[in-house]
Structure formats: structure tokens, C-alpha cells
Design an enzyme around this catalytic site. Sequence first.
Site: not given
Length: 344
Positions: A90, A335
Site C-alpha cells: 500500500e 500512521c
Amino acid sequence: MKQTKTKYGKMKQIVSNLKLPDYRYEQLTKAIFHQRIDNFDDMHILPKVLRMSLVNEFGKNVSSVIPVFSQDSKQAQKLLFELTDGERIEAVGLKYKQGWESFCISSQCGCGFGCRFCATGSAGFKRNLTADEITDQLLYFYFNDHRLNSISFMGMGEAFANPELFDAVKILTDQNLFGLSQRRITISTIGIIPGIQSLTQKFPQVNLAFSLHSPFESQRSDLMPINKRFPLNQVMKTLDEHIIHTGRRVFIAYIMLEGINDSKEHAEAVVGLLKNRGSWEHLYHIDLIPYNSTDKTTFKFQSSNAIKQFCSTLKKAGISATVRTQFGSEISAACGQLCYENEL
């Protein structure tokens, strides 16, 4: 003779093998990076024999990563790429005000370091990406009319665990290729000391971000098993050396985990960790990161008030600190949330 590893080295070798003049390679790279042409057959400025050789070697497209799923929010786009062997990674594109675009890319398929709060680690480690697979993530965005203003190695994997990392950085900073300034690139690490030392010597102007997440050795070892191999006190000494050598700021990431690492005691210990290190200590900057929930872990999101109090304790002690603005959490693009899925 050193084996040519990257596609750009192979392209140059193909030009040479065909006994074509050197300027043909320059035309090829300009077609890619100035005209944004992804299909070799569309590079009509090149002779047919060269175009055919390039297609035979690389396939019809310059970029080898194939987008198989895209998810968008207001300021973030998360892309799932499939590689030539079927593995998946990703990458995330972020849009800021005034047209600035930043891209978070992966360096590994999965991750084997097992940080307890990170979704990527739950997938386990599959393999390292090649330098081409790393940089091809950016080529995809570039070919789709995005501006590569800044790049961060904060996607899947630990960048310093990949031997091809610096080959990728060399491609990104090559003025005949991506042409990025070192200062537009950030490499994040959980504390791989040899990798930090190599960065200091090879690319001293590249930004360095260190994932701290606890100032206490025992707790950090529990949250991040890498701390048993590279203890925090040794990592901090290496970061000191990096700052002294480069004169560059080091960013310290601190994910706020409710009831785990968010106490006043933790804040004061962070102050103790960063104060009285030397005349360079002002070049440490703390990024406090609200935890992004994921179904892969049981940790909880911390309230904004608690984060502000933590930040206030740091600032009152003279520590440079900010609360990071998060984009993409609603599409699991923030994150610690990246974790490829076979079916989305």
C-alpha cells in the site's frame, strides 16, 4: 563487474548493447520524467528497435506496480498495488493546502518487527521490495499528474531493513531521473542503528524520523521488540552522532496510546531523555501522534486534551513539540494503519 540492479541501469545497458548513441538514454529518461509517458511504444522519439527491446525487457509499461484498489478521502488517497509476483503493498498520497502533495511509500511487503500497535506488523513479513518497486509507487502517482513535492518512507515495512533502500534513494535524488532534493525525503525507522549510520554517511541531508513511543527501556521492549536488539540509549547516542555530523533536525514520533504511554511520568521521562544531551539537543523535535484505531490491535485512541497536556509538559521544559495533523484515518491510510488485504 557489478551487476546492474535497477531498471534505469538496465535501460542504459540496453542502449549500449544496441550500439546506439548515449543521447538515446537521455531521450528515454526525458520521455519518462519530463513528458510522463508510461508506455514504451508511445515514446516515438526513440527508434523502433529500442522501443521493442524495452518492451521485451520490462513489458509495455515503465512502472511495474499495478493498482488494484483505491480508496479516497478529502485529503488522502490510499492505493493497493499488486507486484509482478502477486504480492501486495500500500501507498498513500496526501494533499495539503496550496497544492503541496506528499506521498507515503512502502519499502517491504509486510513487516517482521512486530510492533504491537501497528497493523502492518500483524501481516508478518513477506519480502523486501526492490529499488524499482519502491520508486515505481511514485511513478504511478507521477504518471497520473501528481506533483511529487515530498516523499516519506513511512508505509509498510522498516526501510533500513531493506538492503535496496539506498539504491531507491539514489534513483529519487538522481537529477536525470526523479530529481528530488534530499531534504524532500524522510526515512522513518524504529531504531535500526546500522541503517541510521549509513544514512548519516550516504545521504546526510535526507530527513530522519525515529519512532520512540516510550521513553522507558522495558516498556519500549514490550511495545517494540526491536528495543531488545537496539536499546533506546544506544539509539539515542547514534541519533546524537547523526545530528552532530549533519546539522539536521531529527523528528521523533510518539504515538499516544491511552493508559499506556500518555502519563505525566512518561512526558517527564521524554524531557529527561532529550535534555542535557549537548549543544545540539534543540534539533530534536517531538511529533505527538493520536493513535489511529485498527481492528488488528486492541489499543485505544487518546483524547485531544490528554495529548495537549502531554505536549504542554514538553514545551514548558523547552522541548520542541507539535501534535501531528492526521489525514486518512477514516480510510485506514494514517500512521500504523496500513495492512494489505487480499480482498477489500
